[in-house]
Scaffold this active site. Structure first.
Site: not given
Ligand SMILES: Nc1ncnc2c1ncn2[C@@H]1O[C@H](COP(=O)(O)OP(=O)(O)OP(=O)(O)O)[C@@H](O)[C@H]1O
Ligand SMILES: NCC(=O)N[C@@H]1O[C@H](COP(=O)([O-])[O-])[C@@H](O)[C@H]1O
Ligand SMILES: [Mg+2]
Length: 391
Positions: A151, A153, A258, A270, A277-278, A359
Site C-alpha cells: 500500500s 505505493g 478510488e 481500488e 489516507d486521502t 509519512r
Molecule cells: N493504472 C494506473 N494508471 C495511472 N496511474 C496509476 C495507475 N495505477 C496507479 N496509479 C497511480 O498510483 C497511485 C497509487 O496507486 P494505488 O492506489 O493502486 O496504490 P496503493 O499502493 O494501493 O496506494 P494507497 O494504499 O495509498 O491507496 C494512484 O492513486 C495513481 O495516482
Molecule cells: N495508504 C494506506 C495508509 O496510509 N495507511 C496508514 O499508514 C499506516 C502505515 O504507515 P507506515 O508504513 O508508515 O508504518 C497504517 O497503519 C495506516 O494508518
Molecule cells: Mg490507492
C-alpha cells in the site's frame, strides 16, 4: 463502563484518529501493530505488538481481549484467521469478506472487474519476471507494476517501455509486503484527475461524502482536497459503482473507493474497507469526519447528515531518511500560517522511527476555495522540518 471494546489491527495515523473518535464516544480501544509505540497505541487503553500476518498470534490477541468488534486498519493481516474468527461469532468491521478481498490487489480487482463488471484499466497478474514481461506485452506500455500486497505505493513503478518491465518486477518483489511474489501489471490511465469517494455502508443505507481530489507521487498521496470538482456524469457513475461494490462486500463501515476521472468516465481503481489516507482532509473539512463515520457505522449509531464545512485540504509531511533519533521542528511557524483569520492545523504522528518517504504528519487547512486550501496546507507542511540526529 465502556460502550464497546474495539480491537484495531494496525495502529498507524489512521488508527490513531479512529481510536480518538472511539475514545470520545466511550469505547475501550486495544491497539495492535508490528511495532511498539505506533500512533494509535499512544491513545489506546491497551496494546499488543505482534505480526498480524501470524494467524496464531492474531487469534491469541483476540482471545485475550475478547473485543466486540475487530477493526482492521492495514492490509497485511492474516485474513484467513479473520474469516475463521467471524465464523466463530466474532465481528470484523466491515466484514471478513471485504477485508479478505481487499488484502491483495488481485482479490479486489478481479471482484470489481469480473464479478461486479465495473470499468477498470486493463490488467494481468504475473508471478515471475518473464510473466511480467509477457503481461506488459498484452496490456501495453506504459504500464504500472505493483506488488499484489502493498500500500501507499510501496514497490510500485511505471514501466515506460518494454525494457523497464523486468526492473519494475524486481523493484516490486523487493518492496512487497507478505511472502507471495505476485504483481499486477496495469494499463496506464491518462486521467484528468483522481478521487476518493468515501462511501459509508450503514444499517440505514449507503451514504456518500463529497468527493476528495488528490495528487500522488511515486504511488503515495501528497495533497488531498475536498470537495473535488468533477463532471456530474463522472460523479454519478462513481457513486453507482461504489454503492454496487460496497453493498456486495457487506457489513457496515466506511470505504475509500478510488477512481480515475477521464471526461465523464469514472474508472474504478481500488478500495479500502476502512478510512482512507486521502480522507485525512475530513479532519478539517466535514462533520462527522471519516473516522467518526466509520465508528458510527460499525456501532450502528445514527448518521443523520454529513456536513461539509468548507473547501479544505491536507498536505503530507514526509521523512527524507531513516533514523530513530529525530525531532520535529518548525511547528510554531507551521501553525502560524493564516493566523488569525483561518488557522491551519497539524497532525504529527510521532512514529518511533523515520524511513525515507515515510509519512510523519499532515497539515490541514481551509481556504476560500480548494486551490487556496491546498496552497495553505502545503505551506504549513513545508514549515515542519524533521531534524535527524545531531544534524
Ligand atoms: N493504472 C494506473 N494508471 C495511472 N496511474 C496509476 C495507475 N495505477 C496507479 N496509479 C497511480 O498510483 C497511485 C497509487 O496507486 P494505488 O492506489 O493502486 O496504490 P496503493 O499502493 O494501493 O496506494 P494507497 O494504499 O495509498 O491507496 C494512484 O492513486 C495513481 O495516482
Ligand atoms: N495508504 C494506506 C495508509 O496510509 N495507511 C496508514 O499508514 C499506516 C502505515 O504507515 P507506515 O508504513 O508508515 O508504518 C497504517 O497503519 C495506516 O494508518
Ligand atoms: Mg490507492
Amino acid at each position: 463502563m465502556h460502550i464497546a471494546t474495539l480491537m484495531l489491527l494496525g495502529s498507524g495515523e489512521l488508527g490513531r484518529e479512529f481510536a480518538i473518535a472511539a475514545k470520545r464516544l466511550g469505547c475501550r480501544v486495544i491497539a495492535c501493530d508490528r511495532y511498539a509505540n505506533a500512533p494509535a497505541m499512544q491513545v489506546a487503553d491497551a496494546c499488543e505488538v505482534f505480526s498480524m500476518l501470524d494467524g496464531g498470534a492474531l487469534r491469541a490477541a483476540v482471545e485475550r481481549h475478547r473485543p466486540d468488534v475487530i477493526v482492521p486498519e492495514i492490509e497485511a493481516i492474516d485474513t484467513a484467521t479473520l474469516a475463521e474468527l467471524e465464523k466463530e461469532g466474532h465481528r470484523i468491521a466491515p466484514s471478513a469478506k471485504a477485508v479478505q478481498l481487499t488484502m491483495n490487489r488481485d482479490g479486489i480487482r478481479d471482484f470489481a472487474a469480473r464479478e461486479m463488471a465495473l470499468v477498470t484499466s486493463k490488467y494481468k497478474f504475473a508471478e515471475s519476471r518473464d510473466e511480467a514481461i509477457a503481461a506488459a506485452a498484452e496490456v501495453g506500455v506504459p504500464c504500472v507494476v505493483k506488488p499484489v500486497m502493498s500500500s501507499s505505493g510501496k514497490g510500485q513503478s511505471t514501466a515506460k517501455t518494454a525494457a523497464d518491465v523486468g526492473p519494475a518486477w524486481d523493484y516490486a518483489v523487493e518492496n512487497m509486503r507478505g511472502d507471495r511474489p505476485r504483481v499486477i501489471v496495469e494499463e496506464f490511465i491518462d486521467f484528468d484527475s483522481e478521487i476518493t469517494l468515501l462511501t459509508v455502508a450503514t444499517k440505514d443505507g449507503t451514504i456518500f461524502c463529497p468527493p476528495i481530489g488528490h495528487r500522488q507521487e511515486a504511488g503515495d498521496y501528497r495533497e488531498s482536497w475536498q470537495p473535488a470538482a468533477i463532471p456530474e456524469g463522472a460523479l454519478m457513475s462513481a457513486r453507482h459503482q461504489a454503492r454496487k461494490v460496497v453493498e456486495k462486500l457487506g457489513g457496515h463501515g466506511i470505504f475509500g473507493v478510488e477512481f480515475f476521472i477521464r471526461g465523464d468516465q469514472a474508472i474504478f481503481s481500488e478500495l479500502s474497507p476502512r478510512p482512507h489516507d486521502t480522507g485525512m482532509v475530513t479532519l478539517i473539512s466535514q462533520f462527522p469526519n471519516e473516522f467518526e463515520l466509520h465508528l458510527r457505522a460499525i456501532l450502528g449509531l445514527p448518521i443523520p447528515s454529513v456536513e461539509l464545512i468548507g473547501p479544505s485540504a491536507s498536505a503530507v509531511i514526509l521523512a527524507s531518511e531513516e533514523s530513530e533519533d529525530f525531532a520535529y521542528e518548525g511547528v510554531a511557524e507551521a501553525l502560524a500560517v493564516g493566523a488569525p483569520r483561518r488557522p491551519v492545523d497539524l497532525r504529527l504522528f510521532a512514529k518511533p522511527k523515520t524511513l525515507k518517504n515515510r509519512r510523519m504528519g499532515v497539515a490541514l487547512a481551509r481556504g476560500d476555495n480548494v486551490d487556496e486550501a491546498v496552497e495553505r496546507a502545503k505551506t504549513a507542511a513545508g514549515r515542519v522540518r524533521i531534524r535527524y540526529g545531531g544534524k
